[in-house]
Motif scaffolding. Structure first.
Motif, PDB file in Angstrom:
ATOM      1  N   ALA A 100      74.738  95.388  93.807  1.00  0.00           N
ATOM      2  CA  ALA A 100      74.253  94.015  93.706  1.00  0.00           C
ATOM      3  C   ALA A 100      72.933  93.998  92.946  1.00  0.00           C
ATOM      4  N   ARG A 101      72.699  92.926  92.204  1.00  0.00           N
ATOM      5  CA  ARG A 101      71.474  92.813  91.427  1.00  0.00           C
ATOM      6  C   ARG A 101      71.125  91.346  91.251  1.00  0.00           C
ATOM      7  N   LEU A 102      69.846  91.107  90.942  1.00  0.00           N
ATOM      8  CA  LEU A 102      69.324  89.777  90.670  1.00  0.00           C
ATOM      9  C   LEU A 102      68.814  89.736  89.236  1.00  0.00           C
ATOM     10  N   ILE A 103      69.071  88.623  88.563  1.00  0.00           N
ATOM     11  CA  ILE A 103      68.604  88.421  87.186  1.00  0.00           C
ATOM     12  C   ILE A 103      67.618  87.255  87.199  1.00  0.00           C
ATOM     13  N   HIS A 104      66.376  87.531  86.814  1.00  0.00           N
ATOM     14  CA  HIS A 104      65.365  86.487  86.742  1.00  0.00           C
ATOM     15  C   HIS A 104      65.664  85.596  85.541  1.00  0.00           C
ATOM     16  N   VAL A 105      65.933  84.315  85.813  1.00  0.00           N
ATOM     17  CA  VAL A 105      66.379  83.407  84.753  1.00  0.00           C
ATOM     18  C   VAL A 105      65.265  83.161  83.752  1.00  0.00           C
ATOM     19  N   GLN A 106      64.025  82.972  84.182  1.00  0.00           N
ATOM     20  CA  GLN A 106      62.942  82.612  83.263  1.00  0.00           C
ATOM     21  C   GLN A 106      62.582  83.762  82.308  1.00  0.00           C
ATOM     22  N   SER A 107      62.695  85.032  82.753  1.00  0.00           N
ATOM     23  CA  SER A 107      62.320  86.151  81.885  1.00  0.00           C
ATOM     24  C   SER A 107      63.490  87.075  81.561  1.00  0.00           C
TER      25      SER A 107
ATOM     26  N   LYS B 202      59.928  74.876  95.157  1.00  0.00           N
ATOM     27  CA  LYS B 202      60.401  73.643  94.523  1.00  0.00           C
ATOM     28  C   LYS B 202      60.212  73.722  93.013  1.00  0.00           C
ATOM     29  N   GLY B 203      60.945  72.853  92.325  1.00  0.00           N
ATOM     30  CA  GLY B 203      60.794  72.729  90.884  1.00  0.00           C
ATOM     31  C   GLY B 203      61.587  73.725  90.078  1.00  0.00           C
ATOM     32  N   ASP B 204      62.339  74.615  90.698  1.00  0.00           N
ATOM     33  CA  ASP B 204      63.152  75.597  89.962  1.00  0.00           C
ATOM     34  C   ASP B 204      62.289  76.406  88.997  1.00  0.00           C
ATOM     35  N   LEU B 205      61.110  76.869  89.500  1.00  0.00           N
ATOM     36  CA  LEU B 205      60.192  77.619  88.647  1.00  0.00           C
ATOM     37  C   LEU B 205      60.489  79.110  88.665  1.00  0.00           C
TER      38      LEU B 205
END
Length: 288
Positions: free
Chosen positions: A183-190, A277-280
């Motif tokens: 399992a892994r997570l991908i940071h959307v912003q970077s 909040k704000g999907d940051l």
């Protein structure tokens, strides 16, 4: 543990909706007698049987009343004289246990006739008894039973044979036992990739603190001020991964929906996890 009335999925205590089908769960309360967790609309406690409709009245076990017998003298009834008929049935009257003169003489007893069945006298000149006649069984010879001829199969040409079945190609390849799900997570912003530790059953997400050090530290990510120091946990149970909010200030969102405190969500590939909040600060959950 709260069982979902829709899909029978066991949910942790305090959950307000099912983590599998998102059905609202019934409200629960504690038994005032034993403290066990029961549903709010239950009539009796499943642990001690306390009547929940009589709220506010403590459950008191009934005491057994002890009886004290006063010292009252017992009256004994007077003895009843025996029946005159019983005096006639004494051993002396019946000739039992008395003297030898009480027994009647043997000559006064009536004679007993003994019947002897007649026997057939066997003499030397009498003929012997005939032996029983047994009917002779017919003898069946094995040679008289004909042997059936062997079956001959008719030749089958290749044109009559059905074509062999060719399995259809599958789009996915089954995982073997040697392969392990990662399992892994991908940071959307970077677009940064974070592998989840495989040796941990609980993975803490947050920022550096003295109480619970995070396994995934987001201090270096942009807009990390919306993330609490102890924000969320990812729990691994077999092949399933669950995310839950552990009391953050700005909350946790799954696919743009708020994750209620005390509840958890089973992660599926492609789920969107937003911290605050704000999907940051947003992560995408993937399996490989």
């Amino acid at each position: 543990m709260i069982v979902c009335p829709n899909c029978n999925h066991p949910n942790p205590d305090g959950a307000v909706q099912c983590e599998a089908c998102y059905t609202p769960l019934p409200a629960t309360t504690n038994c005032p007698s034993c403290g066990a967790t029961v549903q709010a609309d239950a009539a009796f406690c499943g642990q001690c049987g306390y009547n929940l409709h009589s709220a506010g009245v403590p459950h008191v076990h009934p005491t057994v009343a002890t009886t004290v017998t006063p010292d009252v003298p017992v009256e004994v009834p007077p003895l009843v004289p025996p029946d005159p008929l019983l005096e006639l049935l004494q051993p002396d009257a019946l000739g039992i246990g008395g003297s030898s003169n009480s027994h009647p003489p043997a000559s006064s007893l009536p004679p007993t006739e003994v019947t002897v069945p007649p026997q057939v006298a066997v003499t030397e000149n009498s003929p012997p008894e005939p032996e029983p006649i047994v009917a002779a069984q017919p003898v069946v010879s094995v040679k008289s039973i004909p042997t059936p001829p062997p079956l001959e199969l008719a030749p089958v040409s290749e044109a009559e044979l059905p074509p062999p079945e060719i399995p259809a190609p599958t789009a996915t390849v089954a995982r073997t036992q040697l392969q392990q799900v990662t399992a892994r997570l991908i940071h959307v912003q970077s677009d940064r990739l974070i592998e989840l530790p495989q040796n941990l059953s609980v993975i803490h997400i947050g920022k550096q603190n003295d109480r619970i050090p995070p396994d995934i530290d987001v201090s270096g990510f942009p807009n990390s001020e919306v993330v609490s120091r102890i924000h969320a946990d990812i729990r691994v149970e077999g092949d399933a991964h669950y995310v839950e909010d552990v009391g953050s200030s700005n909350g946790t969102y799954i696919n743009n929906l708020p994750l209620l405190p005390g509840n958890r969500h089973r992660l599926r590939p492609g789920d969107r996890i937003s911290l605050g909040k704000g999907d940051l600060i947003t992560f995408l959950f993937q399996l490989s």
